[in-house]
Enzyme design. Structure first.
Site, PDB file in Angstrom:
ATOM      1  N   HIS A   6     131.102 -45.587  90.370  1.00 41.75           N
ATOM      2  CA  HIS A   6     132.378 -45.364  89.627  1.00 41.75           C
ATOM      3  C   HIS A   6     133.344 -46.079  90.379  1.00 41.75           C
ATOM      4  CE1 HIS A   6     130.057 -41.776  87.417  1.00 41.75           C
ATOM      5  NE2 HIS A   6     130.125 -42.987  86.600  1.00 41.75           N
ATOM      6  N   ARG A  54     137.221 -45.920  86.470  1.00 44.68           N
ATOM      7  CA  ARG A  54     135.950 -45.487  86.764  1.00 44.68           C
ATOM      8  C   ARG A  54     134.770 -46.310  86.241  1.00 44.68           C
ATOM      9  NH1 ARG A  54     132.802 -40.152  86.230  1.00 44.68           N
ATOM     10  NH2 ARG A  54     131.224 -40.359  84.612  1.00 44.68           N
ATOM     11  N   ASN A  90     127.036 -44.836  85.162  1.00 44.35           N
ATOM     12  CA  ASN A  90     126.104 -43.954  85.201  1.00 44.35           C
ATOM     13  C   ASN A  90     125.763 -43.222  84.045  1.00 44.35           C
ATOM     14  OD1 ASN A  90     124.394 -42.722  87.290  1.00 44.35           O
ATOM     15  ND2 ASN A  90     125.907 -40.930  87.423  1.00 44.35           N
ATOM     16  N   GLU A 123     127.306 -35.900  95.866  1.00 44.44           N
ATOM     17  CA  GLU A 123     128.764 -35.843  95.370  1.00 44.44           C
ATOM     18  C   GLU A 123     129.528 -35.528  96.849  1.00 44.44           C
ATOM     19  OE1 GLU A 123     130.471 -36.591  92.598  1.00 44.44           O
ATOM     20  OE2 GLU A 123     128.904 -36.214  91.315  1.00 44.44           O
TER      21      GLU A 123
END
Ligand SMILES: *[C@@H]1O[C@H](CO)[C@@H](O)[C@H](O)[C@H]1NC(C)=O
Ligand SMILES: *[C@@H]1O[C@H](CO)[C@@H](O)[C@H](O)[C@H]1NC(C)=O
Ligand SMILES: *[C@@H]1O[C@H](CO)[C@@H](O)[C@H](O)[C@H]1NC(C)=O
Ligand SMILES: *[C@@H]1O[C@H](CO)[C@@H](O)[C@H](O)[C@H]1NC(C)=O
Length: 434
Positions: free
Chosen positions: A183, A239, A262, A391
Site C-alpha cells: 500500500h 493506497r 492486497n 501492522e
C-alpha cells in the site's frame, strides 16, 4: 560506469523533494471511533464499501479506536450513521491538508543539515532505495544478490535482495521472505526492510550471527513502486497501484486508476471486504493477479515455496501481528502461527515507546474484519507455513508519521524480525511445516 560505482561507494545522498499536493485534502477530517463490539466494526466496513469512507486505522473492540477520514461530501451522513448506531466518535485531525503540510515541513527539516541520510533513516524515493540495494550487492557480493524481477505497470524496476551465506544453495535452511509498501501511503514500512538489510549485511552484530548463518532472506522493500512514487509527488494518501484499464472505465463510466494490491491475490478473490467500484480504495481488480506487482510477489513465493517458512507482509498501521485466514477459518497450524506471532509482538513490546500501544496478535478476521485476496492468505494457502500481515505503529500520526520516529520503529521491529527468524529456523528444522 566507473563514475556510477564511485558515486555508489561514496554513499547515496538522499535527495528530498516534496510536491504532494496536500491541498487536495482541504476540508477533509479524521475521526476516532470507539468500538464496543463486532457490530460496530461491521458498521465501519459498510461505510467503507457504501460511502467510500477511507479507513485509516482498523481499531479493535475495547482495545483501540478506529480512525476514519471523511470528506466534506460524506462527513454529515457518516457521522449521522455513527450517531444512530450509538457509536462514540471524536475529531482527531480537523484539517488533513494542514496536517499534510506539517508533514512536508517535518520532512524538509529532517533533511536540512543531514547530508548523509541512509535510505533507512528517512522516507527515501524509489530510485534511492534501488540504489541502496545495488550498493549492498556490489559491496557484499558473497552475501547479497540483487534480483530485478521485472517492471511495474509504469516501468519502474522492481528489485529485491537475496541474502545468504551460501547463495541459497544450502537447502537445509529456511527462507524468510519479507516485503513492504504494498500500500503506497504506508511509508514507514519500507525503512524497516532496509534496516533489516543493514543489520544482516552492513552491521551484523555478534548476537545476530545465527540469523545470517541459519536463515536465507528475501527482502522486497517496495512492492508497489508506482503507487509509492505517486504518494510522493501527487497524493500523499494514495493506497493502490497505478494501473489503468480502459475497458473497466468505459463499462463503469469512470476514469479511475489502480487496484488494491492486497485484495488482488488469488485466494477467495472478490468475496469479502472489497468494493466493485473501481474508484474505491478496496477495489480488488477485475481478476486475481490483474496487477503485475502482485504477480511478482506470487512468483517469488512459488519459486521458493519449499523453503519459505515465514512470509511477513509489512503494512501500517495499528500495531498488530495478524495471521489467517481472512475468512475466519483458522489454519491447521494456527496454534504455532499464534505462538510465533505472539513472540514477535511481545519482543517488539519490550522496546516500544512508553505511550505506544502494545502489539495485538491474532487471526485477521477475528481481530479486525473479513477480507479476501490478501497476500498473506495467498502465501499460506500455497504452502508457506507461517504467514503474517504486520501492522506497524503510528504513534497517533496516521500515515504521515514524522521521520524522527523511523529509527525507533526500525529498532523495535528488528527485534520482532530477529525472534521470528530464529523461530523460523527452529520450526523448519523440526519439520513443522504444516
Ligand atoms: C547448511 O546450513 C546448516 C544450518 O546453518 C548448517 O548446519 C550446515 O552445515 C550447512 N551445510 C553446508 C554444506 O554448508
Ligand atoms: C480490463 O478489465 C476488463 C474487465 O472490466 C477485462 O476483461 C480486461 O481483460 C482488462 N484489460 C486488461 C488489459 O487487463
Ligand atoms: C458518465 O459520467 C458523466 C460524468 O460523470 C455523465 O455526465 C454521464 O451522464 C455518464 N454517462 C452514463 C452513461 O452514465
Ligand atoms: C476460507 O478460505 C479457505 C481458503 O480458500 C477455504 O478452504 C475455506 O473453506 C474458507 N472458509 C469458509 C468458511 O468459507
Amino acid at each position: 560506469m566507473s563514475a556510477v560505482i564511485i558515486f555508489l561507494f561514496f554513499g547515496i545522498a538522499v535527495n528530498f523533494v516534496v510536491a504532494a499536493n496536500s491541498h487536495i485534502y482541504s476540508g477533509y477530517s479524521v475521526h476516532g471511533v470507539q468500538l464496543r463490539h463486532r457490530l460496530d466494526q461491521i458498521v465501519l466496513y459498510n461505510l467503507q464499501t457504501d460511502l467510500n469512507v477511507d479507513l485509516w486505522g482498523h481499531g479493535a473492540p475495547e482495545i483501540r479506536d478506529a480512525f476514519i477520514m471523511l470528506s466534506p461530501e460524506n462527513r454529515m451522513e457518516v457521522l449521522d450513521i455513527l450517531d444512530s448506531n450509538g457509536m462514540k466518535h471524536y475529531l482527531h485531525i480537523a484539517d488533513v491538508a494542514k496536517s499534510l503540510k506539517k508533514h512536508e515541513a517535518d520532512l524538509s527539516s529532517w533533511h536540512h543539515g543531514r547530508q548523509n541520510l541512509e535510505p533507512y533513516e528517512t522516507y527515501a524515493r524509489h530510485a534511492e532505495i534501488n540504489a541502496y540495494m545495488e550498493r549492498i550487492a556490489i559491496q557484499y557480493p558473497n552475501i547479497a544478490k540483487l534480483v530485478t524481477i521485472g517492471e511495474s505497470f509504469e516501468g519502474r524496476d522492481v528489485k529485491y535482495l537475496k541474502i545468504s551465506t551460501s547463495n541459497f544453495a544450502n537447502t537445509s535452511k529456511p527462507i524468510y521472505f519479507m516485503d513492504a509498501t504494498m500500500h503506497a501511503r504506508e511509508w514507514i514500512t519500507t525503512p524497516t526492510t532496509l534496516y533489516s538489510i543493514h543489520r544482516l549485511v552492513e552491521d551484523l552484530r555478534e548476537e545476530d550471527k545465527d540469523l545470517l548463518e541459519d536463515v536465507d532472506w528475501i527482502i522486497l522493500p517496495v512492492v508497489n513502486p508506482d503507487g509509492y512514487e505517486f504518494s510522493h509527488t501527487e497524493n500523499r494518501l494514495w493506497r493502490g497501484t497505478r494501473s489503468v484499464n480502459e475497458t473497466t472505465n468505459e463499462l463503469t463510466n469512470t476514469s479511475c486508476v489502480g487496484v488494491d494490491p492486497n485484495r488482488n491475490f488469488d485466494v477467495n478473490f472478490n468475496t469479502l471486504g472489497v468494493s466493485s467500484n473501481p474508484c474505491s480504495q478496496i477495489y480488488p481488480g477485475h481478476e486475481p493477479f490483474s496487477e503485475v506487482e502482485t504477480r511478482y510477489v506470487r512468483d517469488i513465493l512459488l519459486e521458493h515455496i519449499d523453503r519459505i517458512q515465514i512470509y511477513m507482509d509489512i503494512h501500517s498501521y495499528g500495531s498488530y501481528v495478524l495471521y489467517g485466514l481472512d475468512n475466519a477459518t483458522l489454519p491447521a497450524n494456527a496454534v504455532h502461527q499464534h505462538h510465533v506471532g505472539a513472540a514477535m509482538g511481545a519482543n517488539i513490546d519490550t522496546a516500544k515507546l512508553p505511550n505506544a500501544d502494545f502489539y495485538a496478535v491474532g487471526n485477521s478476521n477475528l481481530m479486525l474484519y473479513g477480507t479476501s485476496g490478501a497476500a498473506s492468505d495467498y502465501a499460506h494457502v500455497v504452502g508457506v507455513p507461517m504467514s503474517y500481515t504486520l501492522e506497524l505503529p503510528d504513534y497517533e500520526y496516521g500515515f504521515d508519521m514524522p521521520p524522527q520516529y523511523i529509527e525507533q520503529v526500525n529498532m523495535e521491529t528488528w527485534k520482532g524480525i530477529a525472534i521470528t527468524g530464529r523461530l523460523a529456523a527452529l520450526y523448519y528444522n523440526a519439520r513443522v511445516r504444516s
